[in-house]
Scaffold this motif. Structure first.
Motif, PDB file in Angstrom:
ATOM      1  N   ALA A  19      -6.190   4.004  -3.706  1.00 18.16           N
ATOM      2  CA  ALA A  19      -7.224   2.766  -3.893  1.00 18.16           C
ATOM      3  C   ALA A  19      -6.979   1.906  -2.525  1.00 18.16           C
ATOM      4  CB  ALA A  19      -6.797   1.862  -5.114  1.00 18.16           C
ATOM      5  N   LEU A  20      -7.831   0.919  -2.403  1.00 18.78           N
ATOM      6  CA  LEU A  20      -7.715  -0.062  -1.278  1.00 18.78           C
ATOM      7  C   LEU A  20      -6.881  -1.249  -1.127  1.00 18.78           C
ATOM      8  CD1 LEU A  20     -11.603   0.841  -0.451  1.00 18.78           C
ATOM      9  CD2 LEU A  20      -9.610   1.301   1.245  1.00 18.78           C
ATOM     10  N   PRO A  21      -6.316  -1.828  -0.327  1.00 15.07           N
ATOM     11  CA  PRO A  21      -5.880  -3.199  -0.140  1.00 15.07           C
ATOM     12  C   PRO A  21      -6.694  -4.397  -0.109  1.00 15.07           C
ATOM     13  CG  PRO A  21      -5.621  -2.211   1.978  1.00 15.07           C
ATOM     14  CD  PRO A  21      -6.384  -1.167   1.374  1.00 15.07           C
TER      15      PRO A  21
ATOM     16  N   ALA B   4     -11.801   0.103  -4.938  1.00 19.68           N
ATOM     17  CA  ALA B   4     -13.198  -0.364  -4.371  1.00 19.68           C
ATOM     18  C   ALA B   4     -14.153   0.641  -3.638  1.00 19.68           C
ATOM     19  CB  ALA B   4     -12.924  -1.552  -3.305  1.00 19.68           C
ATOM     20  N   CYS B   5     -13.635   1.686  -3.806  1.00 20.73           N
ATOM     21  CA  CYS B   5     -14.500   2.961  -3.217  1.00 20.73           C
ATOM     22  C   CYS B   5     -14.694   3.904  -4.390  1.00 20.73           C
ATOM     23  CB  CYS B   5     -13.360   3.698  -2.069  1.00 20.73           C
ATOM     24  SG  CYS B   5     -14.737   4.494  -0.992  1.00 20.73           S
ATOM     25  N   GLY B   6     -14.375   3.640  -5.569  1.00 21.59           N
ATOM     26  CA  GLY B   6     -14.758   4.699  -6.754  1.00 21.59           C
ATOM     27  C   GLY B   6     -14.030   5.835  -6.866  1.00 21.59           C
ATOM     28  N   HIS B   7     -12.679   6.092  -6.306  1.00 25.40           N
ATOM     29  CA  HIS B   7     -12.047   7.199  -6.423  1.00 25.40           C
ATOM     30  C   HIS B   7     -11.656   7.288  -7.743  1.00 25.40           C
ATOM     31  CE1 HIS B   7     -11.271   7.169  -1.741  1.00 25.40           C
ATOM     32  NE2 HIS B   7     -12.354   7.042  -1.923  1.00 25.40           N
ATOM     33  N   ASP B   8     -11.227   6.293  -8.479  1.00 28.36           N
ATOM     34  CA  ASP B   8     -11.224   6.264 -10.036  1.00 28.36           C
ATOM     35  C   ASP B   8     -12.158   6.993 -10.729  1.00 28.36           C
ATOM     36  OD1 ASP B   8     -13.090   4.259  -9.270  1.00 28.36           O
ATOM     37  OD2 ASP B   8     -12.514   2.757 -11.077  1.00 28.36           O
TER      38      ASP B   8
ATOM     39  N   ALA C 198      -4.325   9.470  -0.736  1.00 22.60           N
ATOM     40  CA  ALA C 198      -4.559   9.157   0.646  1.00 22.60           C
ATOM     41  C   ALA C 198      -5.783   9.423   1.454  1.00 22.60           C
ATOM     42  CB  ALA C 198      -3.128   9.332   1.383  1.00 22.60           C
ATOM     43  N   GLU C 199      -7.125   9.301   0.868  1.00 20.00           N
ATOM     44  CA  GLU C 199      -8.241   9.426   1.666  1.00 20.00           C
ATOM     45  C   GLU C 199      -8.529   8.305   2.643  1.00 20.00           C
ATOM     46  OE1 GLU C 199     -11.792   9.571   3.316  1.00 20.00           O
ATOM     47  OE2 GLU C 199     -11.254   8.081   1.605  1.00 20.00           O
ATOM     48  N   GLU C 200      -8.207   7.098   2.143  1.00 25.28           N
ATOM     49  CA  GLU C 200      -8.621   6.201   2.849  1.00 25.28           C
ATOM     50  C   GLU C 200      -7.670   5.790   3.986  1.00 25.28           C
ATOM     51  OE1 GLU C 200     -11.174   4.364   2.225  1.00 25.28           O
ATOM     52  OE2 GLU C 200     -11.603   4.483   0.180  1.00 25.28           O
ATOM     53  N   GLY C 201      -7.929   6.625   4.907  1.00 26.36           N
ATOM     54  CA  GLY C 201      -7.254   6.497   6.336  1.00 26.36           C
ATOM     55  C   GLY C 201      -5.834   7.094   6.626  1.00 26.36           C
TER      56      GLY C 201
ATOM     57  N   VAL D 178     -19.574   0.071  -1.233  1.00 25.13           N
ATOM     58  CA  VAL D 178     -17.921   0.408  -1.623  1.00 25.13           C
ATOM     59  C   VAL D 178     -17.359  -0.568  -0.498  1.00 25.13           C
ATOM     60  CG1 VAL D 178     -18.421   2.737  -2.317  1.00 25.13           C
ATOM     61  CG2 VAL D 178     -18.352   2.310   0.251  1.00 25.13           C
ATOM     62  N   HIS D 179     -15.994  -0.608  -0.759  1.00 28.00           N
ATOM     63  CA  HIS D 179     -15.049  -1.480  -0.122  1.00 28.00           C
ATOM     64  C   HIS D 179     -15.475  -3.266   0.081  1.00 28.00           C
ATOM     65  CE1 HIS D 179     -13.177   1.791   2.646  1.00 28.00           C
ATOM     66  NE2 HIS D 179     -13.948   2.239   1.729  1.00 28.00           N
ATOM     67  N   ASN D 180     -16.455  -3.360  -0.929  1.00 28.40           N
ATOM     68  CA  ASN D 180     -16.694  -4.690  -1.385  1.00 28.40           C
ATOM     69  C   ASN D 180     -15.873  -5.100  -2.580  1.00 28.40           C
ATOM     70  OD1 ASN D 180     -18.090  -6.963  -2.720  1.00 28.40           O
ATOM     71  ND2 ASN D 180     -19.662  -6.778  -0.949  1.00 28.40           N
TER      72      ASN D 180
HETATM   73 ZN   LIG Z   1     -13.437   4.036   1.110  1.00 28.44          ZN
END
Ligand SMILES: [Zn+2]
Ligand SMILES: [Zn+2]
Length: 389
Positions: free
Chosen positions: A80-82, A101-105, A135-138, A360-362
């Protein structure tokens, strides 16, 4: 959808609940302990051989059937994202400041739904490797799993991944042959001058003027050095120097983000920036240090595998449900590293195109549960066709 086919017998409610449960308990990169445990438990309960702790919190589920020698890898990301969630959904995040917020769920739920279907039907001959990545997000979880022997331990003839994409109808499948997502590099440029009195610039070497000239010269690389048929981005996102009107500082620092959609363009831009920055600094009598941090690679989908997956989608869901060659995107994705080793394809599934649909990311974004049955059916159909009995 093609009338000749029906969606796989996915128990959608079970996987919608699962998706919402993962959504409610989001975890940041390499901290996906709860999610990974949940994934491993489900896979084990359906008879998968399960390998945990690969590249940190990565999980691989292996299912073999028949005598087929071919193998396929399907990948979902779990992190997930911060971001502080503002969806107002019943299943909103319980972890303050962390959000799916990127739908990885949803990606995880779609692949688990396919896992159950594949284990129940066993209508393939060969080996299925389900790769649940941290850890896909960076964070580069793909590289960490690969460094942990992912493809040596779990041989894959080809690999595939799905990401949701707002702006397309729910369940619409978007393919792209060739470069599909940009590389992403992070560059720091330090200009070293000689500080001095603002009233006596001839006794100093001013890094602000040199750095300003470098910022302007950098604008010529995409416009003058990159083939107009190619695309690239050079953004100077930070320019820091000085602190007082009457002091010439000794140093200036620039922070750049570099994107390219072609591996050779990426290499050419790096060479051009290095030569231009040093030459510019020298022309002002200053020196420059360049710190080049390579991020994700250009994501390149291989032709044969993209064509195969695209045909599976068109045969099953019908032409209207598929975009055969979608646009390339200037975002980046670490599945690119997996595709550097194993041929395969990364595709998108529409997350809705109604007015107000969030990107995504919103903080108001949410994965569309309408995708679970379609995504899982596509996954199981892809496996069935690729590992034909
Ligand atoms: Zn993302
Ligand atoms: Zn994502």
């Amino acid at each position: 959808m093609n009338q000749a086919h029906e969606l796989a017998s996915i128990e959608v409610e079970e996987f919608i609940s699962l998706r919402r449960d993962i959504h409610q308990h989001p975890e940041l990169a390499f901290e996906e302990y709860r999610t990974a445990t949940l994934v491993a438990q489900k896979l084990k309960s359906w008879g998968y051989e399960v390998h945990e702790g690969i590249g940190g919190t990565g999980v691989v589920g292996v299912l073999k059937n028949g005598n087929g020698e071919m193998s396929i890898g399907l990948r979902a990301d779990m992190d997930a994202l911060p971001i502080h969630e503002q969806t107002g959904a019943e299943w909103s995040s319980c972890n303050h400041g962390v959000m799916h917020a990127c739908g990885h769920d949803g990606h995880t739920a779609m692949l688990l739904a396919a896992a159950k279907e594949l284990a129940a039907k066993k209508d393939f001959s060969g080996t299925v490797n389900l790769i649940f990545q941290p850890a896909e997000e960076g964070g580069g979880g793909a590289l960490r799993m690969m460094a942990d022997g992912l493809f040596e331990r779990f041989s894959c003839d080809s690999i595939f991944a799905i990401h949701n994409m707002p702006g397309y109808p729910v369940g619409h499948l978007i393919f792209r042959d060739g470069p599909a997502m940009s590389s992403s590099d992070y560059v720091t440029i330090e200009i070293n001058g000689v500080g001095g009195h603002g009233g006596m610039p001839h006794k100093a070497s001013d890094p602000i003027v040199a750095a300003s000239s470098i910022v302007m010269a950098l604008q010529t690389i995409v416009s003058r050095n990159v083939d107009p048929q190619q695309s690239a981005v050079i953004t100077v996102g930070a320019f820091n120097a000085g602190h007082a009107n009457n002091v010439i500082p000794a140093h200036a620092k620039l922070e750049l983000s570099i994107r390219a959609l072609d591996p050779q363009v990426r290499i050419d831009i790096e060479a051009r920036i290095k030569s231009l920055v040093h030459a510019q600094a020298e022309s002002f009598g200053l020196t420059a240090n360049i710190i080049w941090k390579k991020g994700y690679a250009v994501l390149v989908n291989s032709s044969a595998e993209t064509e195969f997956a695209r045909n599976v989608a068109v045969d099953f869901f019908g032409e209207a449900a598929v975009t055969r060659q979608g646009p390339a995107l200037s975002g980046s994705e670490d599945f690119a590293f997996m595709l550097e080793k194993i041929p395969g394809s990364y595709l998108f599934i529409g997350n809705g195109d109604t007015p107000g649909t969030c990107m995504v990311h919103n903080p108001a974004y949410d994965f569309n549960d309408g995708n679970i049955a379609i995504g899982a059916t596509f996954w199981s159909e892809l496996v069935k066709q690729y590992l034909k009995t």
